[in-house]
Motif scaffolding. Structure first.
Motif, short mmCIF file in Angstrom:
data_model
loop_
_atom_site.label_atom_id
_atom_site.label_comp_id
_atom_site.label_asym_id
_atom_site.label_seq_id
_atom_site.Cartn_x
_atom_site.Cartn_y
_atom_site.Cartn_z
N UNK A 100 -16.23 0.88 10.10
CA UNK A 100 -15.10 1.78 11.01
C UNK A 100 -14.80 3.15 10.29
N UNK A 101 -14.93 2.86 8.79
CA UNK A 101 -14.64 4.20 7.84
C UNK A 101 -13.17 4.60 8.38
N UNK A 102 -12.09 3.70 8.55
CA UNK A 102 -10.67 4.23 9.05
C UNK A 102 -9.75 3.86 8.09
N UNK A 103 -9.10 4.48 7.50
CA UNK A 103 -7.80 3.98 6.65
C UNK A 103 -6.86 3.33 7.40
N UNK A 104 -6.46 1.88 7.00
CA UNK A 104 -5.74 1.40 7.80
C UNK A 104 -4.32 1.92 7.63
N UNK A 105 -3.40 1.65 8.87
CA UNK A 105 -2.14 2.05 9.24
C UNK A 105 -1.43 1.71 7.97
N UNK A 106 -1.34 0.51 7.58
CA UNK A 106 -0.14 0.01 6.49
C UNK A 106 -0.38 0.85 5.06
N UNK A 107 -1.73 1.17 4.93
CA UNK A 107 -1.84 1.93 3.60
C UNK A 107 -1.53 3.33 4.00
N UNK A 108 -1.73 4.04 4.91
CA UNK A 108 -1.23 5.36 5.14
C UNK A 108 0.05 5.46 5.31
N UNK A 109 0.87 4.29 6.07
CA UNK A 109 2.14 4.42 5.96
C UNK A 109 2.98 4.25 4.59
N UNK A 110 2.41 3.34 3.88
CA UNK A 110 2.68 3.13 2.48
C UNK A 110 2.84 4.42 1.56
N UNK A 111 1.76 5.15 1.72
CA UNK A 111 1.65 6.68 1.27
C UNK A 111 2.69 7.32 1.52
N UNK A 112 3.02 7.37 2.78
CA UNK A 112 3.95 8.29 3.42
C UNK A 112 5.60 7.89 3.02
N UNK A 167 -4.98 6.46 -6.21
CA UNK A 167 -5.52 5.34 -6.97
C UNK A 167 -5.44 4.33 -5.67
N UNK A 168 -4.48 4.69 -4.73
CA UNK A 168 -4.39 3.68 -3.55
C UNK A 168 -5.42 3.71 -2.63
N UNK A 169 -5.95 4.84 -2.40
CA UNK A 169 -6.89 5.41 -1.45
C UNK A 169 -8.44 4.93 -1.85
N UNK A 170 -8.64 5.29 -3.28
CA UNK A 170 -10.03 5.02 -3.75
C UNK A 170 -10.36 3.53 -3.54
N UNK A 171 -9.45 2.64 -3.68
CA UNK A 171 -10.16 1.23 -3.14
C UNK A 171 -10.21 0.96 -2.08
N UNK A 172 -9.52 1.57 -1.04
CA UNK A 172 -9.61 1.51 0.26
C UNK A 172 -11.20 2.25 0.73
N UNK A 173 -11.43 3.21 0.33
CA UNK A 173 -12.78 3.64 0.57
C UNK A 173 -14.06 2.95 0.07
#
Length: 783
Positions: A272-284, A258-264
């Motif tokens: 760039x087709x790159x997931x921002x660091x803050x999104x990836x870190x929040x998931x982790x 649900x957090x990644x879908x809006x990002x895509x």
């Protein structure tokens, strides 16, 4: 030995083997050259990258290595036709933090050979997964998929997801069997990543419900001849933890997606087709979503993850935690490592009751803590103060110096193996005197006094943890595993593997059994044995602990027998009464019980009895033939509260729907970029601030939005401001951002919320008047 095993025991043909050595390692080259069946053209010199083994990028033991390769004779693979089947590392160096190599004082050969890889060679298979080792697992997975209505091919190479599932199932099961529990730190996080990667593969195959535990019997089938009996004995615990992780992951996966879908879907990221660091870190960090899983999902979409930036965020968080930890501990342990080099190994003498009071000890070493407290760190021989860990809190007490000065022992710890140090502080308010400092020099004598009352209370709670461990195994009917413990003078805390809450009846059964055992006045039998003999005797061990060759066994005959280095009561009657204070979950698959025994429990029971007496008097609850008067009274009160709550809900609904005595102010308001630069219809509602139920305001907001969705509604009471809007009419607007725009225009405040509803506060209670002044058509108040 490696060559002899491969060629004489396994009988691999010598002409299909070749070896590699480090280019500069002439000694290894010559040894291979002199080995029968190894011609010089089959000894390949390689660089440091290939033939120098290290522990990753950090400090640690390392050394040159030599490897043995098998020729698959598959020309299509190119250089990969050679399969590495053996590695021998000459562990002779230590790489320090600066990357410099030092010689190790003791050298060894660290050798490794892959069972499945060698099986694939012997059985002429193209990869490990085609061997009989994995056969039953793949057959089981195929059956489970078919039963679940998921299309499954018998070809195990058709998809990598099947390989991940069966391989990771083995890894997770063995880790759990050895006492590793899933968590978000350390080895527990490694385990969680393994489990979640397998579950993600299951999700990709089509599984929407937990399935891994259904595969476990096929794992047992693959472990033939009872080679790993613990995998059968602990299967309930292992399966329970895996099932719990599966259930949690189902929720975590949906939150992560649900957090990644809006990002895509963000247009600004489409290039760039790159997931921002803050999104990836929040998931982790927030959801426990493994970073490699985020990368895998992104890769499936043709995206990448800014791993460098994520690592910086992780390092920043770790540095903050590390800084606080260092501040708390570095001063205490700063120079004690020098004691290890000086071979300062104090003897713990505190098992003997006679050593707890008035015993002389000699100072072996001392140092100041250098933290401004005036405290000192001492090593004394012998040391009667307990600080050997194992979950038992350290002793406190007094030491008397040769000049008669008394110092309080506030901590005892193990700075290194066989080391024992005490932290002391002066009883008097005066700082450390020169005379005191002199009396703490090496060779001076001190007299020791352990706080016996505290020690006895701690010992009672420690013995109670042993009985609790036994009671849990007896009551739950399966081999639970200890996952941690804390023993203090007033309570004990015991963590254990179990996938669901303990019922009230089970809690009573545990308490009753422990109290019955305590009243039998059993005395402990404490002896030392070789580790394997202790295990064979039936001693319970904590599988996450490391034990030496000789272990201490604490045996309460016919009640409990465990490996333990702690202190215990001389009679189980001293733990009576035993009272469980709480039971709950602390992590997935891990429960925690807190309890008290002896005087601590008696005090709690006395206070509870006084509370019940007081409640009986205040509520006039008296015992009747129908049962306990307090129970009956409380149950009637609960029914009354439930009925009042229902009545309140009905009244609240009527209040929300009743028309306001003050019509809303209406007009149009421009919020700049928030409204696209145009004025939007706004309704300002002044609500009754005397209503205490906060649900009223939210429900009122939903009502006015439903009644007039074509306007943005601002609700005000005192300094409170709420904004609600219908996104079908205002798709480009966000209630939280709109609220911020409104607050900025009327003098400031703070707040936020969701796209359709947001709430905030003004800095004063004149929000209504200020909002009315903003309207273009404030005069239309009659509407």
């Amino acid at each position: 030995m490696a060559w002899r095993f491969l060629t004489e025991v396994v009988k691999l043909p010598k002409d299909r083997l070749r070896v590699t050595v480090l280019a500069s390692d002439q000694e290894s080259f010559d040894l291979w050259k002199n080995q029968e069946g190894v011609p010089e053209d089959r000894i390949i010199r390689c660089d440091v990258k290939d033939n120098f083994w290290t522990m990753g990028e950090g400090a640690g033991p390392c050394g040159p290595c030599t490897e043995i390769f098998w020729d698959t004779e598959n020309d299509d693979l190119g250089e990969d036709r050679w399969l590495e089947i053996w590695n021998l590392v000459f562990m002779q160096h230590y790489r320090n933090d600066q990357g410099q190599l030092e010689n190790l004082p003791i050298v060894c050969v660290d050798t490794g050979m892959g069972l499945e890889r060698l099986a694939s060679v012997v059985q002429s298979k193209e990869n490990n997964y085609e061997t009989d080792v994995f056969g039953s697992l793949f057959d089981g997975l195929h059956k489970i998929m078919t039963d679940a209505g998921i299309e499954s091919s018998q070809d195990i190479n058709a998809t990598p997801h099947k390989k991940i599932i069966v391989d990771h199932l083995r890894a997770m099961s063995f880790l759990i069997a050895d006492g590793v529990i899933p968590s978000n730190v350390g080895r527990g996080y490694v385990l969680r990543r393994i489990i979640r990667r397998a579950l993600r593969s299951g999700n990709q195959l089509g599984f929407s419900k937990p399935f891994m535990t259904d595969l476990y019997p096929y794992l047992l089938e693959s472990l033939k001849d009872g080679v790993y009996p613990e995998m059968t004995a602990r299967q309930d615990s292992i399966k329970g933890i895996i099932l719990q992780e599966e259930e949690i992951f189902m929720s975590t996966l949906s939150k992560g997606l649900a957090l990644l879908e809006p990002t895509f879907k963000q247009k600004e990221l489409a290039v760039s087709k790159q997931v921002p660091a803050d999104i990836a870190f929040k998931l982790y960090d927030t959801f426990g979503f493994p970073l490699d899983l985020t990368c895998l999902i992104a890769q499936e979409r043709g995206w990448t993850v800014d791993l460098v930036a994520v690592e910086k965020l992780k390092q920043k968080q770790q540095e903050q935690g590390r800084a606080s930890w260092k501040a708390a501990s570095s001063l205490m342990h700063s120079k004690t490592q020098e004691w290890k080099e000086q071979r300062i190994f104090p003897t713990f003498s505190g098992y003997q009751q006679s050593m707890l009071s008035g015993q002389p000890s000699t100072v072996l070493a001392s140092q100041s803590t250098e933290d401004g407290t005036g405290d000192m760190i001492l090593a004394i021989e012998p040391c009667p103060f307990y600080g050997l860990g194992g979950g038992q809190s350290p002793d406190t007490g007094i030491i008397k110096l040769a000049n008669g000065s008394e110092w309080r022992v506030v901590d005892v710890f193990l700075p290194y193996e066989r080391g024992l140090a005490i932290r002391v502080q002066p009883l008097a308010e005066d700082a450390l005197t020169e005379e005191d400092q002199l009396c703490m020099h090496k060779g001076f004598q001190v007299t020791t006094f352990v706080d016996v009352a505290r020690r006895e209370s701690v010992a009672a709670h420690h013995s109670a943890t042993h009985l609790l461990n036994a009671a849990l195994r007896k009551t739950l009917g399966k081999p639970i595993m200890q996952a941690g413990s804390l023993v203090e003078p007033e309570r004990l805390r015991f963590d254990f593997t179990h996938g669901k809450p303990i019922s009230p009846d089970q809690v009573r059964e545990i308490e009753d059994w422990i109290n019955t055992m305590a009243l039998q006045s059993v005395q402990p039998v404490i002896n030392e044995y070789p580790l394997q003999k202790a295990i064979d005797m039936g001693s319970i061990a904590v599988f996450s602990e490391k034990y030496g060759d000789i272990v201490r066994v604490v045996d309460f005959p016919k009640v409990s027998m465990e490996l333990c280095g702690g202190t215990h009561v001389d009679n189980l009657s001293k733990i009576y009464p035993f009272k469980i204070l709480s039971e709950g979950s602390v992590a997935a698959g891990t429960r925690r019980i807190e309890a008290a025994v002896g005087q601590a429990a008696s005090q709690i029971l006395i206070e509870q009895d006084r509370m019940v007496t007081r409640l009986n008097q205040e509520l006039k609850a008296y015992a009747t033939s129908a049962g306990n008067g307090l129970d009956l009274k409380v149950n009637r009160m609960k029914d009354q509260v439930a009925e009042l709550s229902r009545q309140n809900s009905r009244l609240l609904e009527r209040l929300v729907k009743s028309p306001s005595s003050i019509p809303p102010k209406q007009g149009r308001l421009s919020l700049g970029l928030l409204s696209g630069g145009s004025a939007i219809p706004v309704r300002i509602h002044e609500l009754d601030a005397s209503i205490q139920d906060q649900d009223y305001y939210s429900k009122k907001a939903n009502l006015v939005k439903e009644q007039e969705p074509e306007a943005v509604h601002v609700l005000v009471w005192n300094e409170n401001v709420m904004v609600t809007l219908d996104q079908r009419h205002f798709p480009a607007m966000h209630a939280g951002k709109t609220l911020k725009g409104v607050l900025d225009q009327i003098g400031g405040g703070k707040g936020g919320g969701q796209p359709q509803l947001a709430r905030g506060k003004m800095t004063d209670d004149h929000a209504f008047e200020k909002l009315v002044q903003l309207l273009d058509c404030a005069a239309h108040s009659s509407h």
